[in-house]
Design a protein around this motif. Sequence first.
Motif, PDB file in Angstrom:
ATOM      1  N   PHE A  50       3.683   3.111  13.236  1.00  0.00           N
ATOM      2  CA  PHE A  50       2.439   2.627  12.629  1.00  0.00           C
ATOM      3  C   PHE A  50       1.511   2.057  13.699  1.00  0.00           C
ATOM      4  N   GLY A 250      -0.331  -1.642   1.255  1.00  0.00           N
ATOM      5  CA  GLY A 250       0.730  -0.690   1.575  1.00  0.00           C
ATOM      6  C   GLY A 250       0.922   0.271   0.429  1.00  0.00           C
ATOM      7  N   PHE A 252       3.015   3.118   0.889  1.00  0.00           N
ATOM      8  CA  PHE A 252       3.310   4.434   1.442  1.00  0.00           C
ATOM      9  C   PHE A 252       4.698   4.890   0.979  1.00  0.00           C
ATOM     10  N   PRO A 265       4.127   8.511   7.942  1.00  0.00           N
ATOM     11  CA  PRO A 265       3.321   7.277   7.908  1.00  0.00           C
ATOM     12  C   PRO A 265       2.012   7.380   8.682  1.00  0.00           C
ATOM     13  N   PRO A 294       2.877  -2.150   5.235  1.00  0.00           N
ATOM     14  CA  PRO A 294       4.043  -1.355   4.841  1.00  0.00           C
ATOM     15  C   PRO A 294       5.261  -2.249   4.605  1.00  0.00           C
ATOM     16  N   SER A 297       8.247   1.503   3.320  1.00  0.00           N
ATOM     17  CA  SER A 297       8.251   2.569   4.321  1.00  0.00           C
ATOM     18  C   SER A 297       8.823   2.125   5.659  1.00  0.00           C
TER      19      SER A 297
END
Length: 437
Positions: A50, A250, A252, A265, A294, A297
């Motif tokens: 990320f 978030g 994801f 991601p 996140p 994830s």
Amino acid sequence: MAFERYGTMKVNDKGHLEIGGVDTLKLAESYGTPLYVYDVALIRERARGFKKTFEELGVKAQVAYASKAFSAIAIYQLMAEEGMSLDVVSGGELYTAIEAGYPKERIHFHGNNKTREELVMALDYEIGCIVLDNFYEIELLTELLRNRKQKIAVLVRVTPGIEAHTHDYILTGQDDSKFGFGLTNGQAEEAIRQVLAASDAFDLIGLHCHIGSQIFETTGFVMAAHRIMEQLVTWHESLGFDSKVLNLGGGFGVRYTEEDKPLEPAEYVRQIVAEIKKVADGHGLAVPEIWIEPGRSLVGEAGTTLYQAGSRKEVPGVRQYLAVDGGMNDNIRPALYEAHYEAVLARRPLDKPEETISLAGKCCESGDMLIWDLPLPKAAAGDYLAVFCTGAYGYAMASNYNRIPRPAVVFVENGEAKLVIKRESYADLIQNDLALN
């Protein structure tokens, strides 16, 4: 193999499932079952991924771990090592962060009903940011800050009217939500006016939104980013308000079963950044610092729960049940959300299925079923099963229902296992009980 995609998992030379270089049978025998096992290398990989994407795009950003997914001193310390920020939603999570020595400037406090005591704890620790969720909270926090002659950075949480394609129970971005200020009904603008008017107490650095959880496409995020950025253009002119930070939350998605098809991601980040830049450039606004949160994830796929099989029951012509020593007390998601999982026999993960069983929990509830109709090699009492992708909302939502102690948690990395949460004992279960006489 169903588990090839999960981090460091592999089959070792004994034919056993291995995670982080440690044989899962050895883990089960050493620490008992049920047992949550976390692949530390995979968590690090996701966190760095990320952050790297933002760096490659040349955008100032913060990636905050949404710790409601799994809150513990060890996971907080791991996230701190990786330079992450931290999202907490309760006094308990904040206290855990303080005990973990988390850098206070990187803690963000969420929640739709923060108590006075929780807010005082946050102010005492001088955390980095509080996300304002309602008018009551603006009033309460204004009073506290003025009495203390203190000032704190805040975000205003808005609901942008975007619905994500996910389970109804975990939708949070639509207009009808218990969270945040409505963007389309004027509440968000009124909240911003109130916060700006209390500039002696608040440093309004930006906006926050969160459209849902377990989202497999970028459309919702892009629409939310576009709608908020367009509104910021209006507020720049009407209120003189420029948002230094835009936090898009978030949600994801991760892969629980073969049917789940999440994006990488980095793809979510790229699409979000592209839309924000497009609107900002089109209206001559500065690109705000972008924050995301996140949780699932980062830790979901890194977690595996080990169980030991016990009793069997056959309903002739209908179903074979295999019970394990855990259930809805350590993973309530199947009962709560009808969530689906995959599993293998830890001793023989590559063996071909010989039967279809339904994996039952041990709680005294008919609905305590972990997996329906699971193809497996012939399993017997004493076998260990590994259920994948239990790293998010497993331990975090665990309970002592039926007075069952909560499991232990181990981190595995580079061939070593470390116990990070002890298994509860029966004595732990009654430590707060008081006798009548």
